[in-house]
Enzyme design. Structure first.
Site, PDB file in Angstrom:
ATOM      1  N   ASP A 103      42.924  -0.035  -7.560  1.00 58.85           N
ATOM      2  CA  ASP A 103      43.036  -1.324  -6.882  1.00 58.85           C
ATOM      3  C   ASP A 103      41.872  -2.246  -7.253  1.00 58.85           C
ATOM      4  O   ASP A 103      41.317  -2.928  -6.398  1.00 58.85           O
ATOM      5  CB  ASP A 103      43.107  -1.109  -5.368  1.00 58.85           C
ATOM      6  CG  ASP A 103      43.990  -2.140  -4.688  1.00 58.85           C
ATOM      7  OD1 ASP A 103      44.779  -2.795  -5.382  1.00 58.85           O
ATOM      8  OD2 ASP A 103      43.878  -2.302  -3.459  1.00 58.85           O
ATOM      9  N   ASP A 113      37.123  -4.957  -2.671  1.00 51.89           N
ATOM     10  CA  ASP A 113      38.289  -4.388  -1.991  1.00 51.89           C
ATOM     11  C   ASP A 113      38.988  -3.333  -2.845  1.00 51.89           C
ATOM     12  O   ASP A 113      40.202  -3.318  -2.975  1.00 51.89           O
ATOM     13  CB  ASP A 113      39.265  -5.510  -1.607  1.00 51.89           C
ATOM     14  CG  ASP A 113      40.260  -5.057  -0.547  1.00 51.89           C
ATOM     15  OD1 ASP A 113      39.958  -4.085   0.180  1.00 51.89           O
ATOM     16  OD2 ASP A 113      41.343  -5.653  -0.461  1.00 51.89           O
ATOM     17  N   HIS A 142      48.161   4.943 -18.414  1.00 51.06           N
ATOM     18  CA  HIS A 142      46.971   4.362 -19.059  1.00 51.06           C
ATOM     19  C   HIS A 142      47.105   4.325 -20.574  1.00 51.06           C
ATOM     20  O   HIS A 142      47.500   5.315 -21.192  1.00 51.06           O
ATOM     21  CB  HIS A 142      45.716   5.158 -18.685  1.00 51.06           C
ATOM     22  CG  HIS A 142      44.491   4.687 -19.413  1.00 51.06           C
ATOM     23  ND1 HIS A 142      43.890   3.475 -19.142  1.00 51.06           N
ATOM     24  CD2 HIS A 142      43.768   5.256 -20.407  1.00 51.06           C
ATOM     25  CE1 HIS A 142      42.834   3.335 -19.939  1.00 51.06           C
ATOM     26  NE2 HIS A 142      42.743   4.400 -20.717  1.00 51.06           N
ATOM     27  N   CYS A 144      44.697   3.545 -23.792  1.00 48.89           N
ATOM     28  CA  CYS A 144      43.310   3.333 -24.191  1.00 48.89           C
ATOM     29  C   CYS A 144      43.172   2.021 -24.959  1.00 48.89           C
ATOM     30  O   CYS A 144      44.096   1.581 -25.632  1.00 48.89           O
ATOM     31  CB  CYS A 144      42.818   4.492 -25.049  1.00 48.89           C
ATOM     32  SG  CYS A 144      42.509   5.985 -24.092  1.00 48.89           S
ATOM     33  N   CYS A 148      37.475   2.019 -24.367  1.00 49.75           N
ATOM     34  CA  CYS A 148      37.610   3.472 -24.186  1.00 49.75           C
ATOM     35  C   CYS A 148      37.086   4.180 -25.440  1.00 49.75           C
ATOM     36  O   CYS A 148      36.376   5.185 -25.352  1.00 49.75           O
ATOM     37  CB  CYS A 148      39.071   3.866 -23.966  1.00 49.75           C
ATOM     38  SG  CYS A 148      39.829   3.217 -22.466  1.00 49.75           S
TER      39      CYS A 148
END
Length: 199
Positions: A103, A113, A142, A144, A148
């Protein structure tokens, strides 16, 4: 409210360690920062507790969505979005897949937050405020990016493909016996979360 402060400030500590590793790398540049949040006790007020944090001015963007289903172009295409995804990957790898900061949202490189997902048992005594399914979704979705690669993070797709190939390779090379036939299909049916949690 206390949990919200605890989660965000814990994520902030991970972000500081990430920054210490990433900032010295040539060409990496600025690193996302999770701003601190403070709990204030106001005994004379009808609502005795409040949180205080820096005001973020500008376009507020969600770089990672909790349920992992929304495709956010600002997340994928912007520098801040790519670095947030790399931060998630870095935390996932550093904790052996036991914890994920999720988030991620804010203005530019300043985030607020945030949430944290942990495995059911938690991680080193810490339990997050998000579902374990966020970890599974991150691992599956995900992709890369160059950041990364700069940090030398292992591709999650490569690790997952190796795990999927391993059982099928065993079934071809092992002798054909009834005992082995019982083991191989069972291995193939194990849920992805169980296999990947060993990382």
């Amino acid at each position: 409210v206390m949990q919200e402060c605890y989660v965000q400030n814990t994520a902030r500590e991970y972000a500081k360690i990430y920054a210490a590793e990433a900032e010295p790398l040539e060409g990496f540049g600025q690193v996302p920062e999770i701003i601190p949040i403070f709990l204030v006790h106001r005994p004379a007020n009808n609502i005795p507790y409040a949180t205080v944090e820096e005001e973020l001015v500008g376009e507020f963007v969600k770089y990672s969505v909790r349920d992992g289903k929304e495709i956010n172009f600002l997340r994928r295409d912007s520098e801040a979005g790519q670095k947030c995804c790399t931060f998630q990957h870095w935390v996932y790898e550093k904790t052996n897949g036991s914890l994920l900061v999720t988030d991620l949202q804010g203005v530019g490189m300043k985030l607020t937050d945030v949430g944290i997902a942990t495995l059911a048992k938690g991680y080193k005594g810490f339990k997050g405020n998000c579902s374990i399914s966020f970890i599974e979704q991150f691992r599956a979705l995900h992709q890369c990016n160059k950041y990364c690669e700069m940090l030398g993070l292992n591709s999650l797709q490569t690790a997952h493909q190796k795990q999927r190939k391993a059982p099928s390779m065993k079934s071809k090379t092992l002798p054909n016996s009834s005992a082995i036939k019982k083991v191989v299909p069972k291995k193939a049916r194990e849920p992805r979360g169980f296999i990947s949690s060993e990382h």
